[in-house]
Design a protein around this motif. Structure first.
Motif, PDB file in Angstrom:
ATOM      1  N   VAL A  87       0.846  -1.187   0.000  1.00  0.00           N
ATOM      2  CA  VAL A  87       0.000   0.000   0.000  1.00  0.00           C
ATOM      3  C   VAL A  87       0.885   1.240   0.000  1.00  0.00           C
ATOM      4  O   VAL A  87       2.052   1.176   0.370  1.00  0.00           O
ATOM      5  N   THR A  88       0.306   2.368  -0.425  1.00  0.00           N
ATOM      6  CA  THR A  88       1.060   3.611  -0.539  1.00  0.00           C
ATOM      7  C   THR A  88       0.867   4.468   0.701  1.00  0.00           C
ATOM      8  O   THR A  88      -0.224   4.508   1.269  1.00  0.00           O
ATOM      9  N   GLU A  89       1.933   5.133   1.099  1.00  0.00           N
ATOM     10  CA  GLU A  89       1.866   6.017   2.263  1.00  0.00           C
ATOM     11  C   GLU A  89       0.735   7.024   2.116  1.00  0.00           C
ATOM     12  O   GLU A  89       0.513   7.580   1.040  1.00  0.00           O
ATOM     13  N   TRP A 140       1.882 -10.226   6.247  1.00  0.00           N
ATOM     14  CA  TRP A 140       2.821  -9.115   6.175  1.00  0.00           C
ATOM     15  C   TRP A 140       2.163  -7.944   5.453  1.00  0.00           C
ATOM     16  O   TRP A 140       1.644  -8.089   4.350  1.00  0.00           O
ATOM     17  N   LEU A 141       2.174  -6.769   6.089  1.00  0.00           N
ATOM     18  CA  LEU A 141       1.660  -5.544   5.479  1.00  0.00           C
ATOM     19  C   LEU A 141       2.854  -4.725   5.005  1.00  0.00           C
ATOM     20  O   LEU A 141       3.680  -4.289   5.808  1.00  0.00           O
ATOM     21  N   SER A 187       6.088   3.226   9.155  1.00  0.00           N
ATOM     22  CA  SER A 187       6.164   2.685  10.512  1.00  0.00           C
ATOM     23  C   SER A 187       5.080   1.634  10.772  1.00  0.00           C
ATOM     24  O   SER A 187       5.182   0.866  11.732  1.00  0.00           O
ATOM     25  N   ASP A 188       4.030   1.606   9.941  1.00  0.00           N
ATOM     26  CA  ASP A 188       2.960   0.617  10.096  1.00  0.00           C
ATOM     27  C   ASP A 188       3.295  -0.710   9.420  1.00  0.00           C
ATOM     28  O   ASP A 188       2.522  -1.668   9.518  1.00  0.00           O
ATOM     29  N   THR A 197      -9.007  -0.027  11.113  1.00  0.00           N
ATOM     30  CA  THR A 197      -8.638   0.845  10.000  1.00  0.00           C
ATOM     31  C   THR A 197      -7.488   1.750  10.406  1.00  0.00           C
ATOM     32  O   THR A 197      -7.535   2.402  11.451  1.00  0.00           O
ATOM     33  N   ILE A 198      -6.454   1.789   9.574  1.00  0.00           N
ATOM     34  CA  ILE A 198      -5.347   2.738   9.719  1.00  0.00           C
ATOM     35  C   ILE A 198      -5.643   3.877   8.756  1.00  0.00           C
ATOM     36  O   ILE A 198      -5.580   3.704   7.537  1.00  0.00           O
TER      37      ILE A 198
END
Length: 386
Positions: free
Chosen positions: A211-213, A276-277, A257-258, A250-251
């Protein structure tokens, strides 16, 4: 008598409704992400009991407490996110509810019974799952195999010559208050047996690709069989980070850092496999590099254009010089003119300096310095040269 009994039942119903209304209006502040686990629910006087608070940051200085005081003897547990507290010599006055508390957060509560009598009931300290086998043991202060009878919610449910009773496949109907009695020794205190529904296998739904920051990321904890089991605890790198009442977390704005290993747990169902994220850099950096290359190409194009413009101006000037020379002397060799132009170009700066240094010529001197062919030049000759 019937009227009196009816009034009593009506009064009890009103009381129950009022209690239910109060519970709805003032919900418990216990946090489902944290829990307390006692070593036993019933004890004889002068025995020891241990409490474990799990599922939180140990730096929060968690303590075990009752309505009136804290348990003073506490230390960090052997596992991550656990604190252990103990009472070495319990008294009957230590009976009551215990929970973990710190920073305004509170765990579930457990009821501990300390008796001065000779009989206690040993039962599971945590809720059991439907379908599991549960054994209740009636224990005398002096170890011995004595027959015992068992009660649920005050009603006789069975007896055992060895002092043990097993429920082979427990279900929600088996939930309630249990106690036992040993003839000639006495009766144990009551302890509650809690039963949870079986949810089935647990999986964690997470993004398969990086995923993108800055994006929002939702993790979902799902049970295979029972969709009603929604409440889940989420872990990152083995540490509890959040509890989701709807089975999801939900983030809002993910960052590097996540990034890490995530898993979830549904009480009574189990823990999901780890996932793994991965988090990649923001597209802003990519856009910046594209803009950089575009600007670079524009700059190169402008420089090339200016170079071509200069070359064109020099070529145009050369043609004017040739034309002027041809107009002055049509019979002059072009090769000689080219060489003359080259020499003039080499001595351009020197000539300019000399011109500035020399005195101004008079009109007669300028006429003498002009070539004879130029003095006789007229418009008809220029036209013939063209």
């Amino acid at each position: 008598m019937e009227v009196r009994a009816f009034r009593i039942r009506l009064l009890m119903n009103v009381v129950l409704l009022l209690v239910a209304h109060v519970q709805e209006s003032y919900p418990q502040t216990a946090d489902a992400a944290f829990r307390i686990i006692p070593s036993r629910l019933q004890l004889f006087e002068y025995e020891s009991v241990h409490f474990t608070c799990e599922g939180f940051d140990v730096s929060a200085a968690w303590k075990v407490r009752t309505e009136t005081e804290f348990v003073s003897k506490c230390s960090n547990g052997t596992e991550k996110s656990t604190v252990s507290c103990s009472i070495d010599f319990v008294l009957t006055s230590d009976s009551g509810e215990y929970w973990c508390e710190a920073g305004g957060k509170k765990s579930n509560a457990v009821n501990i019974s300390v008796t001065a009598g000779s009989v206690i009931l040993e039962s599971p300290v945590l809720p059991v799952v439907e379908g599991d086998a549960v054994t209740l043991s009636c224990r005398h202060k002096t170890p011995s195999n004595l027959s015992a009878v068992f009660f649920k919610d005050g009603l006789f449910i069975g007896s055992s010559s060895a002092g043990n009773m097993t429920i082979h496949r427990v279900d929600k109907s088996d939930e309630g208050l249990y106690k036992c009695d040993i003839s000639g020794a006495g009766e144990s205190p009551e302890s509650r047996l809690a039963v949870r529904r079986k949810c089935g296998d647990v999986i964690l739904e997470s993004p398969a690709l990086p995923v993108t920051e800055g994006e929002a990321v939702t993790l979902r904890c799902r049970a295979k069989e029972t969709p009603a089991c929604l409440k889940a605890d989420f872990f990152k790198n083995g540490v509890l980070i959040r509890s989701g009442s709807a089975g999801e977390m939900t983030i809002r704005s993910v960052s590097t850092s996540d990034e890490g290993v995530y898993e979830c747990r549904i009480s009574g169902a189990g823990v999901s496999p780890q996932s793994w994220l991965a988090v990649r850099a923001s597209d802003k950096e990519i856009h910046f590099s594209r803009h950089y290359y575009i600007l670079l190409w524009v700059a190169v194009t402008v420089v090339l254009f200016l170079q071509l413009l200069v070359i064109g101006l020099l070529f145009w000037k050369k043609q004017l010089v040739l034309l002027e020379a041809n107009m002055c002397d049509p019979n002059m060799d072009l090769y000689t003119v080219d060489r003359k132009d080259a020499a003039d170009a080499d001595n351009l700066s020197f000539g300019l300096e000399k011109k500035h240094d020399s005195k101004p010529q008079t009109e007669g001197e300028r006429d003498k310095s002009l070539p004879s062919s130029y003095s006789t030049f007229n418009m008809d000759g220029a036209l013939q040269a063209l």
